[in-house]
Write a protein that holds these residues in place. Structure first.
Motif, PDB file in Angstrom:
ATOM      1  N   GLY A  31       0.787  -1.217   0.049  1.00  0.00           N
ATOM      2  CA  GLY A  31       0.128   0.002  -0.084  1.00  0.00           C
ATOM      3  C   GLY A  31       0.861   1.350  -0.007  1.00  0.00           C
ATOM      4  O   GLY A  31       2.084   1.170   0.395  1.00  0.00           O
ATOM      5  N   VAL A  32       0.059   2.374  -0.570  1.00  0.00           N
ATOM      6  CA  VAL A  32       0.655   3.664  -0.385  1.00  0.00           C
ATOM      7  C   VAL A  32      -0.334   4.798  -0.195  1.00  0.00           C
ATOM      8  O   VAL A  32      -1.358   4.372  -0.233  1.00  0.00           O
ATOM      9  CB  VAL A  32       1.708   3.782  -1.777  1.00  0.00           C
ATOM     10  CG1 VAL A  32       2.823   3.071  -2.184  1.00  0.00           C
ATOM     11  CG2 VAL A  32       0.650   3.835  -2.967  1.00  0.00           C
ATOM     12  N   GLN A  33       0.010   5.945  -0.137  1.00  0.00           N
ATOM     13  CA  GLN A  33      -1.009   6.870   0.261  1.00  0.00           C
ATOM     14  C   GLN A  33      -0.956   8.248  -0.608  1.00  0.00           C
ATOM     15  O   GLN A  33       0.218   8.467  -1.049  1.00  0.00           O
ATOM     16  CB  GLN A  33      -0.797   7.359   1.600  1.00  0.00           C
ATOM     17  CG  GLN A  33      -2.004   8.318   1.996  1.00  0.00           C
ATOM     18  CD  GLN A  33      -2.065   8.522   3.511  1.00  0.00           C
ATOM     19  OE1 GLN A  33      -1.948   7.472   4.343  1.00  0.00           O
ATOM     20  NE2 GLN A  33      -1.764   9.865   4.134  1.00  0.00           N
ATOM     21  N   THR A  34      -2.123   8.597  -1.217  1.00  0.00           N
ATOM     22  CA  THR A  34      -1.483   9.989  -2.026  1.00  0.00           C
ATOM     23  C   THR A  34      -1.113  11.082  -1.346  1.00  0.00           C
ATOM     24  O   THR A  34      -1.186  11.122  -0.022  1.00  0.00           O
ATOM     25  CB  THR A  34      -2.958  10.493  -2.541  1.00  0.00           C
ATOM     26  OG1 THR A  34      -4.159  10.756  -1.650  1.00  0.00           O
ATOM     27  CG2 THR A  34      -3.535   9.303  -3.654  1.00  0.00           C
ATOM     28  N   ASN A  35      -0.276  11.888  -1.969  1.00  0.00           N
ATOM     29  CA  ASN A  35       0.331  13.153  -1.437  1.00  0.00           C
ATOM     30  C   ASN A  35      -0.854  14.385  -1.398  1.00  0.00           C
ATOM     31  O   ASN A  35      -1.914  13.953  -1.824  1.00  0.00           O
ATOM     32  CB  ASN A  35       1.548  13.476  -1.961  1.00  0.00           C
ATOM     33  CG  ASN A  35       1.598  13.792  -3.415  1.00  0.00           C
ATOM     34  OD1 ASN A  35       0.439  14.177  -4.004  1.00  0.00           O
ATOM     35  ND2 ASN A  35       2.688  13.857  -3.981  1.00  0.00           N
ATOM     36  N   GLU A  36      -0.478  15.444  -1.184  1.00  0.00           N
ATOM     37  CA  GLU A  36      -1.351  16.819  -1.007  1.00  0.00           C
ATOM     38  C   GLU A  36      -1.698  17.100  -2.375  1.00  0.00           C
ATOM     39  O   GLU A  36      -2.806  17.802  -2.470  1.00  0.00           O
ATOM     40  CB  GLU A  36      -0.560  17.742  -0.430  1.00  0.00           C
ATOM     41  CG  GLU A  36       0.601  18.351  -1.206  1.00  0.00           C
ATOM     42  CD  GLU A  36       2.021  17.678  -0.795  1.00  0.00           C
ATOM     43  OE1 GLU A  36       2.819  18.035  -1.669  1.00  0.00           O
ATOM     44  OE2 GLU A  36       2.057  16.826  -0.005  1.00  0.00           O
ATOM     45  N   ARG A  37      -0.970  16.374  -3.508  1.00  0.00           N
ATOM     46  CA  ARG A  37      -1.574  17.079  -5.009  1.00  0.00           C
ATOM     47  C   ARG A  37      -2.469  15.836  -5.244  1.00  0.00           C
ATOM     48  O   ARG A  37      -2.709  15.660  -6.439  1.00  0.00           O
ATOM     49  CB  ARG A  37      -0.485  17.264  -5.654  1.00  0.00           C
ATOM     50  CG  ARG A  37       0.328  18.428  -5.126  1.00  0.00           C
ATOM     51  CD  ARG A  37       1.616  18.554  -6.244  1.00  0.00           C
ATOM     52  NE  ARG A  37       2.404  17.618  -6.451  1.00  0.00           N
ATOM     53  CZ  ARG A  37       3.368  17.405  -5.461  1.00  0.00           C
ATOM     54  NH1 ARG A  37       3.902  18.157  -4.542  1.00  0.00           N
ATOM     55  NH2 ARG A  37       4.609  16.307  -5.740  1.00  0.00           N
ATOM     56  N   GLY A  38      -2.848  14.841  -4.568  1.00  0.00           N
ATOM     57  CA  GLY A  38      -3.630  13.533  -4.766  1.00  0.00           C
ATOM     58  C   GLY A  38      -2.780  12.471  -5.726  1.00  0.00           C
ATOM     59  O   GLY A  38      -3.231  11.662  -6.168  1.00  0.00           O
ATOM     60  N   GLU A  39      -1.351  12.752  -5.736  1.00  0.00           N
ATOM     61  CA  GLU A  39      -0.567  11.665  -6.569  1.00  0.00           C
ATOM     62  C   GLU A  39      -0.048  10.480  -5.868  1.00  0.00           C
ATOM     63  O   GLU A  39       0.292  10.880  -4.307  1.00  0.00           O
ATOM     64  CB  GLU A  39       0.462  12.672  -6.804  1.00  0.00           C
ATOM     65  CG  GLU A  39       0.161  13.603  -8.089  1.00  0.00           C
ATOM     66  CD  GLU A  39       1.399  14.508  -8.279  1.00  0.00           C
ATOM     67  OE1 GLU A  39       1.318  15.292  -9.430  1.00  0.00           O
ATOM     68  OE2 GLU A  39       2.278  14.838  -7.533  1.00  0.00           O
ATOM     69  N   PHE A  40       0.253   9.572  -6.253  1.00  0.00           N
ATOM     70  CA  PHE A  40       0.688   8.224  -5.788  1.00  0.00           C
ATOM     71  C   PHE A  40       1.744   7.736  -6.704  1.00  0.00           C
ATOM     72  O   PHE A  40       1.694   7.762  -7.888  1.00  0.00           O
ATOM     73  CB  PHE A  40      -0.234   7.426  -5.244  1.00  0.00           C
ATOM     74  CG  PHE A  40      -0.856   6.688  -6.247  1.00  0.00           C
ATOM     75  CD1 PHE A  40      -0.586   5.513  -6.561  1.00  0.00           C
ATOM     76  CD2 PHE A  40      -2.183   7.336  -6.878  1.00  0.00           C
ATOM     77  CE1 PHE A  40      -1.305   4.774  -7.777  1.00  0.00           C
ATOM     78  CE2 PHE A  40      -2.926   6.581  -7.823  1.00  0.00           C
ATOM     79  CZ  PHE A  40      -2.236   5.428  -8.212  1.00  0.00           C
ATOM     80  N   ARG A  41       2.626   7.091  -5.925  1.00  0.00           N
ATOM     81  CA  ARG A  41       3.593   6.084  -6.872  1.00  0.00           C
ATOM     82  C   ARG A  41       4.002   4.922  -5.919  1.00  0.00           C
ATOM     83  O   ARG A  41       4.299   5.044  -4.845  1.00  0.00           O
ATOM     84  CB  ARG A  41       4.738   6.820  -7.194  1.00  0.00           C
ATOM     85  CG  ARG A  41       5.802   5.928  -7.984  1.00  0.00           C
ATOM     86  CD  ARG A  41       6.900   6.817  -8.569  1.00  0.00           C
ATOM     87  NE  ARG A  41       7.727   5.898  -9.288  1.00  0.00           N
ATOM     88  CZ  ARG A  41       8.923   5.600  -8.918  1.00  0.00           C
ATOM     89  NH1 ARG A  41       9.443   5.487  -7.622  1.00  0.00           N
ATOM     90  NH2 ARG A  41       9.648   4.737  -9.692  1.00  0.00           N
ATOM     91  N   MET A  42       3.841   3.769  -6.522  1.00  0.00           N
ATOM     92  CA  MET A  42       4.112   2.526  -5.847  1.00  0.00           C
ATOM     93  C   MET A  42       5.240   1.836  -6.829  1.00  0.00           C
ATOM     94  O   MET A  42       4.991   1.239  -7.701  1.00  0.00           O
ATOM     95  CB  MET A  42       3.130   1.600  -5.861  1.00  0.00           C
ATOM     96  CG  MET A  42       2.951   0.334  -5.104  1.00  0.00           C
ATOM     97  SD  MET A  42       1.794  -0.482  -4.942  1.00  0.00           S
ATOM     98  CE  MET A  42       0.619   0.398  -3.859  1.00  0.00           C
ATOM     99  N   PRO A  43       6.403   1.967  -6.435  1.00  0.00           N
ATOM    100  CA  PRO A  43       7.706   1.308  -7.132  1.00  0.00           C
ATOM    101  C   PRO A  43       7.723  -0.008  -7.097  1.00  0.00           C
ATOM    102  O   PRO A  43       7.323  -0.771  -6.226  1.00  0.00           O
ATOM    103  CB  PRO A  43       8.835   2.100  -6.729  1.00  0.00           C
ATOM    104  CG  PRO A  43       8.377   2.391  -5.192  1.00  0.00           C
ATOM    105  CD  PRO A  43       6.737   2.510  -5.279  1.00  0.00           C
ATOM    106  N   ASN A  44       8.561  -0.668  -7.836  1.00  0.00           N
ATOM    107  CA  ASN A  44       9.111  -2.110  -8.077  1.00  0.00           C
ATOM    108  C   ASN A  44       7.943  -3.170  -7.599  1.00  0.00           C
ATOM    109  O   ASN A  44       7.869  -3.821  -6.888  1.00  0.00           O
ATOM    110  CB  ASN A  44      10.058  -2.247  -6.629  1.00  0.00           C
ATOM    111  CG  ASN A  44      11.241  -1.534  -6.810  1.00  0.00           C
ATOM    112  OD1 ASN A  44      11.781  -1.133  -7.923  1.00  0.00           O
ATOM    113  ND2 ASN A  44      11.715  -0.827  -5.730  1.00  0.00           N
ATOM    114  N   VAL A  45       6.991  -3.203  -8.640  1.00  0.00           N
ATOM    115  CA  VAL A  45       5.781  -3.943  -8.667  1.00  0.00           C
ATOM    116  C   VAL A  45       6.188  -5.037  -9.643  1.00  0.00           C
ATOM    117  O   VAL A  45       6.593  -4.683 -10.976  1.00  0.00           O
ATOM    118  CB  VAL A  45       4.684  -3.301  -8.709  1.00  0.00           C
ATOM    119  CG1 VAL A  45       3.247  -4.328  -9.029  1.00  0.00           C
ATOM    120  CG2 VAL A  45       4.228  -1.980  -7.973  1.00  0.00           C
ATOM    121  N   ALA A  46       6.026  -6.301  -9.260  1.00  0.00           N
ATOM    122  CA  ALA A  46       6.387  -7.489 -10.196  1.00  0.00           C
ATOM    123  C   ALA A  46       5.104  -7.454 -11.444  1.00  0.00           C
ATOM    124  O   ALA A  46       4.054  -7.112 -11.087  1.00  0.00           O
ATOM    125  CB  ALA A  46       6.543  -8.502  -9.559  1.00  0.00           C
TER     126      ALA A  46
END
Length: 87
Positions: free
Chosen positions: A32-47
């Motif tokens: 899991g990850v969470q969006t930042n103050e700009r509503g953006e997210f990034r989840m790195p290293n996904v197989a």
């Protein structure tokens, strides 16, 4: 490995911070990850593979579905979703 990235907004176009994004693989492993103050997210290293996903934030309707992470997908694609008020 690839990255999953995107932006979450409300219907009027405002970014939505603190949305929890979770992905679950076929073995039941969750990331899991969470969006930042700009509503953006990034989840790195996904197989490479297929994942169930869930986007949640208190006071908003959750979004669930399936996403396929593919080696052939263009690198610049971003997920863009709108979350609506409600439960």
């Amino acid at each position: 490995m690839r990255s999953i990235r995107g932006v979450i907004k409300i219907p009027d176009g405002e970014p939505l911070p603190e949305v929890i994004i979770e992905i679950r693989d076929g073995a039941g492993n969750v990331r899991g990850v969470q969006t930042n103050e700009r509503g953006e997210f990034r989840m790195p290293n996904v197989a490479i593979g297929t994942y169930d996903f869930k986007f949640t934030k208190n006071g908003f309707q959750s979004i669930v579905g399936t996403i396929e992470v593919s080696k052939s997908a263009p690198r610049r694609i971003r997920i863009a979703l709108e979350m609506k008020l409600g439960v």
